[in-house]
Design an enzyme around this catalytic site. Structure first.
Site, short mmCIF file in Angstrom:
data_model
loop_
_atom_site.label_atom_id
_atom_site.label_comp_id
_atom_site.label_asym_id
_atom_site.label_seq_id
_atom_site.Cartn_x
_atom_site.Cartn_y
_atom_site.Cartn_z
N LEU A 347 20.17 41.91 60.00
CA LEU A 347 20.46 43.06 59.14
C LEU A 347 19.23 43.60 58.45
O LEU A 347 19.16 44.78 58.11
CB LEU A 347 21.50 42.67 58.08
N GLY A 348 18.27 42.75 58.21
CA GLY A 348 17.07 43.21 57.51
C GLY A 348 16.05 42.12 57.35
O GLY A 348 16.33 40.93 57.51
N GLY A 350 12.66 41.04 54.74
CA GLY A 350 11.98 41.34 53.48
C GLY A 350 11.05 40.23 53.09
O GLY A 350 10.78 39.30 53.86
N PHE A 352 11.39 37.72 51.16
CA PHE A 352 11.91 36.37 51.05
C PHE A 352 12.40 35.81 52.37
O PHE A 352 12.71 34.64 52.48
CB PHE A 352 13.08 36.33 50.06
N LYS A 370 21.56 35.17 54.00
CA LYS A 370 20.14 35.37 53.68
C LYS A 370 19.40 34.07 53.94
O LYS A 370 19.65 33.06 53.29
CB LYS A 370 19.96 35.80 52.23
N ASP A 466 16.39 43.70 38.25
CA ASP A 466 15.97 44.39 39.47
C ASP A 466 17.03 45.40 39.92
O ASP A 466 17.39 45.45 41.09
CB ASP A 466 15.70 43.37 40.58
#
Length: 690
Positions: A347-348, A350, A352, A370, A466
């Site tokens: 999905l993505g 980044g 982390f 994640k 954030d």
């Protein structure tokens, strides 16, 4: 007459040894203590005289208090008397090196401690009375679990607790030998350790000392200046309290000395009862090593090979992991759900790590997993921060953390799957469908409700730190939900937020945070103001100069507002189809929330009332910035950071991110900022990419 009666009562109390100031006793084992000790919960005295506070049963608590109250205060001036105690103890965990939870020497107005909970509360308090002055509780904890909710320094420490389990002072478990060399002590080693607690009322100094021997070190392990007079009642009970959690330990007391008139007697450890089987096991080990060395060597090699094969794909289990509320998934389960973390389900990516779409085999539930990379700067502490308390948050406008997993270097978080991804993709990605105004307004209201819950609706104040479009996720019906709590901080209501490292995203970062290092509810409101303008205008809070002449969104919107051209800032992709009154209200509210002065911003409760139409906005809008030069923050520092990356591509770029280490330096250097990508909102964007 009443005065004479009070005098007679006072004389009776002083003449009664139970209420005498000079309480002094020493127990070498507890066989002969008789009715002088009161046991509650799982506490019991074993046949060999050892006091066992807990056994190896989960979620258990045990109390052992001296049966008679002890006079701690002077009736005349209300000051606390000096006192001293020593005791020998051992903590034997159910599993080696996995303690749970610990015990404490306690001085309490009651020996019952009704309502107290096990686990992290050590059998002393519960969630509702934490920090209450009316507790009149003093304790010295010997903690074997690092509880992030209470700010524990590690999983092997001693601490001074006053009316709360958040220690007023704490130190790693250690002692100083006669050469003043500091040596660590493992509280959950199962070995006998002696502790001394001495309070000097003339200097208001509390010393806590530990040692694995019968000799008291000259240098205390912990020194704390405190006046206990406001804490203690005239009469208090002294004793011990222990608890277990999802992991258990047996907590033993071998001997105890207490003195109100001088220093407590140091115990001779050799004269105390020992744990059954411990000496015997040492003899067996010695015989085995001397006579069966070769056989033992081959045996160990075989066992090692077997264990290596068995644990190669096994999950790592540590004490703190079993204390976390959300469900703990097995690595095998998540690997199956994501089909081996296939690239097709990505999905993505980044700073982390990566986020994968998955389907849980048993429930057929779609989830987002994640997977935090081993090279990520989000270590175990940040990982714990995101799951220990966040897992207990429940609100329809917050992305729900379903569970987690840790396997060796892999850290994994399991969230609700948001089928429509993140808000920023709809605002800035031309390939996405265009959100109409009604959908945008509904998303804004949802995020506002979620923030209000964090600030005022939960048992603690939660500062997200954030808030931004890439952290707003949209479900199948395009409802907005705030996600990614990797930078969140929790505070007790009424407390002053502590100074910490500056993290967040430029354009959303309130100017006072860079100066003070303190994130507050008001700094979240500032970020929400940037989000409001972002949703209305379809622009990022800070655009590279190659894209637009106006680099700071709030400056551009303010100039349009001041010039009476407020509708000119509306996203052109809406093609003029929107509710003008709502748009003007949202723009005005965005400017109010973006004010440089924290006290001039509304609270989230006020924001929700404005959005719901319960109250009207003020007629006059104060300029949001502290100057007219367009410098965000009013000190020019932000423009310096932005200029560093003015040539960067903005495709797939979430925002400029900044992070500052703890300290007093508030400058933004080249090493403290970076451009980063965040294709999926579940990835924490407040860190640098590799």
């Amino acid at each position: 007459m009443a005065t004479i009666q009070n005098l007679i009562l006072t004389l009776i109390l002083f003449s009664n040894p139970v209420f005498s100031r000079f309480t002094d006793f020493t127990c070498i084992g507890f066989n002969k203590i008789g009715d002088n000790i009161t046991l509650n919960g799982s506490a019991e005295i074993e046949k060999n005289g050892i006091l066992r506070l807990t056994n190896q049963t989960n979620r258990l608590l045990g109390h052992a208090f001296y049966s008679s109250p002890v006079k701690f205060k002077d009736f005349v001036n209300g000051s606390v008397f000096s006192f001293s105690t020593s005791f020998a103890f051992a903590t034997v965990p159910e599993f080696s090196h996995l303690g749970g939870h610990g015990f404490a020497f306690a001085i309490s107005p009651s020996k019952d401690l009704k309502g107290a909970l096990p686990s992290q509360y050590l059998g002393l308090l519960n969630a509702n009375d934490m920090g209450n002055f009316s507790n009149h509780l003093f304790a010295v904890e010997f903690d074997t679990v690092q509880d992030f909710e209470f700010g524990d320094i590690n999983d092997n420490h001693i601490g001074v607790d006053i009316n709360s389990l958040e220690s007023n002072a704490s130190e790693p478990a250690a002692y100083y030998d006669f050469n003043s060399t500091k040596k660590n002590v493992t509280l959950k080693s199962g070995e006998t350790i002696q502790a001394w607690i001495d309070y000097d009322s003339t200097t208001n100094v509390l010393n806590v000392t530990i040692s694995p021997s019968s000799t008291k070190p000259r240098i205390p392990s912990l020194l704390y200046h405190v006046d206990l007079s406001p804490i203690f009642n005239d009469y208090m009970y002294v004793g011990f309290s222990a608890s277990t959690g999802l992991l258990a330990s047996s907590h033993y007391i071998f001997g105890w000395s207490f003195n109100m008139s001088g220093l407590a007697k140091t115990l001779d450890l050799s004269s105390l009862p020992s744990l059954p089987g411990r000496k015997k096991s040492h003899k067996i080990l010695a015989i085995g090593v001397s006579s069966l060395a070769t056989l033992a060597l081959f045996f160990l090699i075989g066992v090692s090979v077997f264990l290596i094969r068995r644990i190669k794909n096994a999950d790592v289990v540590e004490a703190w992991e079993l204390e976390i509320g959300p469900h703990r998934f097995s690595y095998k389960e998540l690997k199956r759900a994501t089909k081996g973390f296939r690239e097709s389900g990505l999905l993505g990516v980044g700073g982390f790590g990566r986020v994968y779409k998955g389907v849980l085999t048993k429930s057929k539930t779609q989830v987002a997993v994640k997977r935090i990379s081993r090279e990520s700067k989000q270590g175990v502490r940040e990982f714990m921060s995101e799951i220990a308390s966040i897992g207990r948050l429940r609100h329809r406008n917050l992305v729900q953390l379903q569970g987690w997993c840790r396997r060796r270097g892999d850290l994994l978080l399991v969230y609700d799957f948001m089928s429509n991804g993140s808000l920023d993709k709809f605002l800035f990605d031309e390939r996405k469908i265009v959100l109409n105004w009604e959908q945008r307004f509904n998303i804004i209201k949802g995020v506002a409700c979620g923030l209000l819950y964090l600030h005022e609706g939960w048992e603690q104040v939660v500062i997200h730190r954030d808030v931004k479009a890439s952290n707003v996720l949209l479900d199948g019906e395009l409802n907005g939900k705030l996600g990614d709590f990797g930078l969140a901080r929790f505070y007790e209501r009424g407390s002053n937020p502590s100074t910490t490292r500056v993290v967040g995203t430029l354009g959303y970062l309130a100017p006072e945070v860079s100066r003070t290092g303190k994130a507050t509810a008001s700094s979240d409101v500032f970020a929400f103001g940037a989000l409001l303008l972002e949703v209305v205008c379809g622009r990022r809070p800070i655009e590279p100069k190659a894209v637009a002449e106006e680099t700071v969104l709030v400056d551009w919107v303010w100039e349009a507002w001041r010039g009476g051209r407020v509708l000119a800032v509306v996203d052109q992709r809406l093609e003029g189809v929107f509710d003008e009154n709502e748009v003007v209200m949202v723009v005005k509210l965005g400017l109010m929330c973006s004010n440089n002065v924290a006290s001039a911003r509304p609270s989230m409760r006020q924001v929700v009332k404005y959005l719901d139409g319960e109250v009207g906005l003020p007629e006059v809008v104060i300029p949001p910035l502290g100057n007219e030069g367009g410098k965000c923050g009013g000190d020019g520092k932000l423009d310096f950071v932005v200029d560093l990356y003015e040539s960067s591509s903005i495709e797939d770029m979430s925002m400029y991110s900044v992070k500052r280490n703890e300290g007093t330096d508030t400058s933004f250097g080249l090493g403290s900022a970076s451009v980063k990508t965040s294709p999926h909102p579940l990835l924490p964007d407040g860190e640098e990419t590799r």
